[in-house]
Each structure stands twice: as structure tokens, then as C-alpha cells.
Design an enzyme around this catalytic site. Structure first.
Site, short mmCIF file in Angstrom:
data_model
loop_
_atom_site.label_atom_id
_atom_site.label_comp_id
_atom_site.label_asym_id
_atom_site.label_seq_id
_atom_site.Cartn_x
_atom_site.Cartn_y
_atom_site.Cartn_z
N GLY A 1 0.80 -1.23 0.00
CA GLY A 1 0.00 0.00 0.00
C GLY A 1 0.83 1.28 0.00
O GLY A 1 2.07 1.24 0.08
N HIS A 2 0.13 2.40 -0.06
CA HIS A 2 0.83 3.69 -0.17
C HIS A 2 1.61 4.03 1.10
O HIS A 2 1.20 3.72 2.19
CB HIS A 2 -0.13 4.83 -0.56
CG HIS A 2 -1.31 5.02 0.32
ND1 HIS A 2 -2.28 5.96 0.05
CD2 HIS A 2 -1.71 4.41 1.45
CE1 HIS A 2 -3.20 5.91 0.98
NE2 HIS A 2 -2.88 4.98 1.84
#
Lengths: 354, 354, 354
Positions: free
Chosen positions: A248-249
Site C-alpha cells: 500500500g501507499h
């Protein structure tokens, strides 16, 4: 088949040769299947008893093991500090010499923005699309049907297989390998809820950070690594990530950490260096994992881990009927605990009145 | 960098401006890092104490928080009902104004069936293939190397990144975002077993339904949504689905539901509206989940859920040796229960004979 | 819409027709929704009571059920040994006759190495890249934007959807279906650790085996099957594998085994024939699973399974507060066991001194 003399190998990779430096090998095989043209290695003591009878052209092994085994006089040995890594390096040499030559240049069907800078030694496959401002280093190979978004930078000697997508602004280090279907730099999963009784929506938070892969990173097939929201998502040097992994970011994965297939790392989590993340592990967002942490397969991590070590939380499958019984109890453990408490009270009472 | 005056922002997004409407901002940053050209917001009370010392050009915050914080006289404020969503909308405005202009038209290398209807304002990237009967709305952007199967319909303002596959007959609403590697409308997993002692096979059930995505849906990288078997698979409006998610045939996901990465929803399951499905959650086939249900990460759902609320079933990783001990007991809980039963009987007996 | 007479169907697929062979059908529907132009089937006894009132043009059912149901005189019946499989085969016939004709030939935008051998009856889509030494069988269809690496062999009648990547040397049998985004033959996850106090690296083990899919295999969207390290990864005939599945190097999956979405099989594991692997199941590396083993969804398998049967190890989600209480106890089961032990000792003592 290219062949290499044992003298060549030792000159290239070190180690001590005991035997005939003129012997040549063309391939590799397990101890019990190797023939005189093949190299074998001993790394796992389980196979110690296969060494004496192996017909391999040469056996790579550690000094301690060399001293343990029976050694027929006509045999060749390479003593190496790390026989498994030595074997891997020889295997790379053989694989490279048997691979078809790479022809530098851009395929006629590729679509290249005139502002892109592509090293003359690089090879760009059919239908690959390279947008404006991209910079591609020496000897980079990009296979067919890839998309390299604007402003992306790719370091020397990186290999990108077919159907890979690099979103705009990605940074890929030197000597990376990105397997087919990889997606680097897609938007992270960020939305602000804006609902009232009358309706509403999830409002998208633009993801304006980048995805950055340092040098010597390998990413498996169909793995996705999101770009950062404001800051960057970073995979540090030497990391190896398997297939079907989701990162994920704003995640940071420390150097030389390995992540096995189907794992998922939620946003803003930091993983230390030299960690080993097992297959299908899930790590929650916003946690920090220390260096040298191993998480065993299928475990879930919900809190930060501050000490090196091995962590687990998965349950092994057992026969269905048996498991059903136990799983039902798991959902009633609080009642079991209450029964124990009650027993303890009664027993205490019985003891007192004895 | 495009700049926006605070007066512009309030005119566009509402809220109450307290301060100088002529102040301009060009970007966004967290409270403690923003400078005078940047906008910051307060949504989480944890950061309340950062407001007074922030050097942001303007701080967006709720009225309640505005009244709580110390307010230096030279500072600007926008009071908004939902500061986080307000921030997201300003961020979108800034991102859009900094993005390269989209050039309408079809790239020369794209393969377009003559029967396809493509709005003149749409932009079709290199090597994208558009089959017969496809209809593409206004301002749709499709990046490179996509495949849009026959009869697919794509609504206005939808953005499709590179290497996306839409099978024939897919319906994609307006303002969708489909990230790279997405596959919409592949066959669901349906086979009739036809085995006898002499052999046999799994007989494929043709999947003749469609995959339908309503308006304002976002689908993450490498997510797959199968077409229906006879009826349709439907993702209702406003849903946001993360990367590496698998959605089986005939599933219906209710409006505004969000599904985090690596989740899997088996066939013929119905999920309600406003649900939140955590990362790596698995939901069995043929179940129904009510509106406003949250399933926490890595949980498995095997039965229908009829009441809103939060549901969980995952186990957090703990140190390996510790977990091993406890996991062994989990597999013997039935024996533990029997020991408790036996204790209860003995204790009862002891009480009676006291 | 092509129509088929009941006499045609029975001639083609067997079964016993009771009724009017001249009746024609053009489609399929569930019992309660079918009209006179549609065929319905009864396989699940739950729907037995829908048969009498169904308006289907014909109902396919087993002899036993035929004898049980009320049979209005104007109705048509096909008695079949396996009504579900019969239905599936009719559905295939109808789907095939309604599908657009496949035009053999190679699209002008495809990139084909002159040494590739492609049957004249095969159809190769736009932008598909076929490298040297590839052999493609009769009536193979490959959609757009695929990559077929050097030396790959594809058997007759195989269908490959868009954006599929087959690495060099892959072997794909006859009548396979590979869905969009599939990656076959990427490198397995093999690295030798070579670290010292001074640094080091993971040394890549070249993956020189192949990925081999036998006949009649179907692989779902975005599934990845790695090539072998030295030997091959093999998916035996008749296997059906769903979307987003990861299969590691050197795995062998036995004939007619089915694997549901999001499952992951680690390297060097052998799965038997006729197994059913549920969604999101994880199977560790180097284990052997017997024939006819079913693993239920979300279970983890860490050891070999030598007996047929159903195996489970997952926990169903329950309301969060309830689960939190029970999960906390799971992590303290060793203490609970100790309390029981202590109780047993005390109780024994009390019994003795009674």
C-alpha cells in the site's frame, strides 16, 4: 551449451579447488543425479551421505563437510564459505551464457515520446509505450507491451518482463527485475468519507507521492506497489518480493527484506531490514516492524513489533470434523473461562471447609 | 504550479473564510510541515496542538476546533463541516491543474473496430484495442495496451489506466477509475462435475451474464471482477475497491461499500451498502451481508450477516514459541472441555458429600 | 439466436427424450423463470417442487426425480444421468452458436518471429507478440496484447484472452483456457542468502525449469504459475484454477483438481488428483497432499496430508466485541491449561482426603 573449466570458476568466484582445474562443466544437478559434466553442491547436511557416490564433475561444499566425507581419489571439489550462494552464482553464469543475446535498440512498434532518454545499449520490446521525460539506463531490457509513464527513471541493467505498468514518476533502481503483470505506482487507497443523511460519497485523496524501488530489487508476477499519497512508497535495496503481493501507499520496506507470495502490506507501514515475511501474511496499516523480524506464513500482524524474532498466528488445517468441534469451542472460550473461574471458587471453598 | 486564492476556494467548495481572501496557495502539506504557500487541515484531534504553530497559508478545520485553538492574528482559516473531505477536494483541484493536458483523439497505433462509437473528446492510448459495438463516452481516457471487448459500454469521464482488460459486454459507468492490470468480466468459476469410475471431466458452465460497474466506482490495480453466469455481477455506485481483490460471478456489492486489498468475495454473494470490507477478508459464496457491516482485516465470513456492526475472526501474530504452545491447545480444546466437564462432576460430587 | 430441437440435443448429448422431439429451444433459464423457448434442469432436490409448474420447453432431470414429479401431459423431458453436466453441455452449444465467428489469421499489428509455426486455422489478435521457435496449434485463439515467449508450445483449440504473458519455454496443452492477465512461467522465488557482518545480498537462483499445463486446463484472471527451478512446474490435465491464484516453482497439481480464487501454493508442493482447494487457502512448500483431499476456504496447510477427506482450519467472523474476548483467551490458553491442571491436582487431593 557453453562449458566452464573449474579453474575458470574458481578464478571468477573464489573458493579452493581440490582436483583438476581443466575439468569442464556445462550444467548443474542435484548430487544424486549429476553426471561428470555437471556441478553439484552440498549445503544441507541431510545429503551428506550422497556425496561419496555422486558422479558430479565437481562438488561444491564447505570445508567442514569436505573433511567429513569419503573422497574417492578421482574426484574434484570446490571448498566454498557458502556453497549454496556459490552454486547460485555459477548457475547465473551458465544461464546467462545459454540465454539468447539481447539486441539493443527500440522495436519499430514501440511508441516512444521524443523527450524520453533511452541509453543506446537498452532494448525496448514491441508495443512498449514510453512517455515524456522517461530516462532509461544502460543495458535495460523492457519486454513487449509495457507502459512506462511520464517522468519515470529506470536504472542500469534492469530487466522488465512483458505487460508491466509503471505509473508516472516511478523510480526504479539499477539491476531490478520486474516480472510480468507488475504494477508500480498505482494510486493508494485513500478516500475521505463525506456522507450525510441525504447521501454523499467517498472523496478521492489524490495520490501525489511516488513509488521508489532502490537497486537490486526483484518483484514477482502480478505484484502491485502503490505510489505514496504525499510522501513516497519505498522498497529499499536488495529486497525480493514474490508474486501477487500488494504493498500500500507510503509503505517502506527495509533493505534485503524478502516477502513471499500473496502477502499484503497496508498503507503507511514500515518494515525493517532483513525481515522475512511469509506467504499470505497480512500486515495492518501504520505499524512498524523492527529489523530481522520473521513472520510465518498466513499470519496477521495488527500491532508494531519492536524486537527481532519469529512471530506467528496461523492455525494449521486438521480433519474437518475435528476442527469443527474445536472451532466451536474457540467461539465460546469466554464461557469456558467462566466455568474454570467458578470451579476455582468452589474448590477454594471446599479446601477451606475441609 | 497553479495557485488558487482562498476566496476562489471558498467560492468553489463552500466553508467560511476567516482571514485574507487574497492569500494564494499552490499545494498541501501536513500542519507541522506546511509553509505559507500551502494549505493544511485539522481532522484528527491528536494534531490540535500543532495548529497554533503551523505556518500554513490557511488551515481548514471544523468550527468546534476553530473555537478551541489559539489563533495568531495574521493567520487564515477555512471553517468546514468536513475538513478532511474539503482538503481532498482542494487536493483534487490542485492535482488536476498540475496534470498534463489530455489530448483527445485516438492514437495511430490503436486498433479500433469501425462500428465502435467513440466520443470526439475521448482519448485512446497506443495499442489499445477496441472491438465492435463498443461505445465510449465523453472525455473518457484509456491508456496504452488495453483491450475493450465487443459491445462494452464506458460512461463519461471514466479513466482507464494501462494494460486493463474489459471482456465483451462489460458495462462501466461514468467517472469510474480502473487501475492498471484490472480484469473486468472474465468467466466466473463454474463447472459441473461429471466423473465416473471410468474417468470424466469438469464441464464448463458458459458464463453468459455481464460485469456491470455503476457510476463513481474505483477499482485498484490487478483486481478482477468476474462476469455473471446467467445474471450479472454488479458493483453499485460509489464503491471503492482496492488492489488484488477478487470478486466472483453474480456478486452484488452495494453502493458506497469499500473493499480493501487482497479481499476475495466468492460467487453469488450479496454485500450491502456502506459496508467496509477489510484487507484480505474472505467471504464465502451465496451469503448475504447487511448494509453498514464492517469486517475487520483477514477475517473469514462463512454465513450471512443480517445486522449492521463490526465483525472479526482473525488472530494477531505473537512470538512464535508462545503461539505454538497456544495453537497446539486450540487443536485439543475438545479434550480441555472434557477435563472441565469431569472436574465439574467431581466437584459437584464433593460438594454433595461434604 | 440459433435454435436446437430436442431431437438434436438428444442425438448430440444422449439421454432419453420423453415428449416432442420437434420442440426447439434457444436458451436456458432456471426452472421458475424459463419459458417455452428455454431449457431448464433439476439437479438440486430443493427445487423439486418447481418442476410441475415450470413453463420450460424441456426439463432435464434424473430418472429418479422424473418418477417423483407430477408431469402435465403437454410437457417435454430429457432424462439424463447427470442433469447438471447435461445442462452445461447444452449451454456450451448455445454459447458457441451465439458467439461471433472466429476469423483465422494473424492481425497486421501482431509481431511474429519468422521462425514461429502458427497453424493456419489459428487466430492471433492485435499487438500480440510471438517470439522465435513458438509453435501454435490448430484453431488456437490468442487475443490482443499477449506475449508468447520463445520456444513456447500451445496445443490445439486453446483460447488465450488479452494481456496474457507466457514466458519462454512454456508448454500449454490442448483445449486450455487462459484468462486475461495470466502469467505463466515467471521465475520462482529462489534466492541463496549470502550475508556477513559486512553486508551481502540475496543471490538469485536462475529458474531454468518450465511451466507445463496439460490438456483441458483453465486458468483464471491474473493467476500466476511460476516456472520450475531445475525441474518443471506441472498442472495436470483437467485442472481448473480460479482467479488471483499463485502457484510456486516445482509445484505439481494432479489431474482434475480444482483451486478456488486467491489460493497460494508454495514451491515444491505436490497436490493429488481430484482435490478441491478452497478460496484463499495457503499450502506451505515441500508438502504432499493425497488424492481426493478437500481443503475448505481460508485454511492453511503446513504439513503433508496422506488421507483423502476434508480438512479445515479457519475461523468464522463473529461480532467484534465477542471475538475480541475469545481471541484474547486464545493467546492465553497455556495459562488456562495450567489452571485446569492445578484444579485437577487439588480436586484429586480433596478426593483422597475425603
Amino acid at each position: 551449451m557453453t562449458s566452464f573449466s573449474l579453474a575458470d570458476l574458481v578464478a571468477k568466484f573464489g573458493g579452493e579447488l581440490i582436483g583438476d582445474g581443466g575439468t569442464t562443466v556445462t550444467g548443474l544437478a542435484p548430487l544424486d543425479r549429476a553426471d561428470a559434466s555437471q556441478l553439484a553442491f552440498l549445503s544441507n547436511p541431510l545429503y551428506l551421505n550422497q556425496v561419496a557416490s555422486s558422479r558430479a564433475g565437481v562438488v561444491i561444499l564447505a570445508r567442514g563437510d569436505f573433511e567429513k566425507v569419503e573422497r574417492p581419489s578421482d574426484r574434484n571439489w570446490i571448498i566454498a564459505a557458502n556453497p549454496y550462494a556459490y552454486f547460485a552464482r555459477v548457475a547465473q553464469l551458465l544461464a546467462a551464457s545459454n540465454a539468447p543475446a539481447v539486441v539493443p535498440g527500440v522495436h519499430a512498434s514501440a511508441t516512444i515520446d521524443p523527450s524520453a532518454q533511452i541509453a543506446a545499449s537498452a532494448s525496448i520490446g514491441p508495443n512498449t509505450v514510453i512517455e515524456d521525460g522517461v530516462r532509461i539506463g544502460e543495458r535495460v531490457r523492457i519486454q513487449a507491451n509495457c507502459f512506462i509513464g511520464r517522468g519515470t527513471v529506470i536504472g542500469d541493467d534492469t530487466l522488465i518482463y512483458a505487460n508491466v505498468t509503471l505509473y508516472h514518476g516511478s523510480v526504479i533502481g539499477a539491476r531490478n527485475i520486474l516480472h510480468a503483470g507488475v504494477v508500480i505506482g498505482a494510486d493508494g487507497f485513500g478516500f475521505a468519507p463525506d456522507f450525510s443523511a441525504q447521501g454523499g460519497e467517498w472523496v478521492k485523496i489524490p495520490q501525489v507521492g511516488r513509488a521508489v524501488l532502490e537497486d537490486d530489487v526483484e518483484i514477482g508476477a502480478s505484484t502491485s506497489i502503490d505510489r505514496g499519497a504525499m510522501a513516497d512508497t519505498v522498497i529499499e535495496r536488495g529486497c525480493k518480493i514474490d508474486n501477487q503481493v500488494q504493498i500500500g501507499h507510503n509503505v517502506r520496506v527495509g533493505a534485503y527484506t524478502v516477502i513471499a507470495g500473496c502477502a499484503g502490506i497496508a498503507g503507511s507501514t514500515t518494515i525493517g531490514r532483513y525481515c522475512m515475511i511469509g506467504g499470505a501474511v497480512g500486515i495492518a496499516g501504520h505499524v512498524t516492524i523492527a529489523d530481522r523480524v520473521t513472520i510465518t506464513a498466513k499470519s496477521g500482524v495488527t500491532k508494531s513489533i519492536s524486537k527481532p524474532g519469529i512471530y506467528s498466528g496461523s492455525i494449521a488445517a486438521t480433519p474437518h470434523a475435528e476442527w469443527n468441534k474445536n472451532a466451536a469451542i474457540v467461539h465460546n472460550l469466554d464461557k469456558m473461562r467462566d466455568r474454570i473461574k467458578q470451579l476455582e471458587a468452589i474448590v477454594k471453598d471446599l479446601q477451606n471447609t475441609k
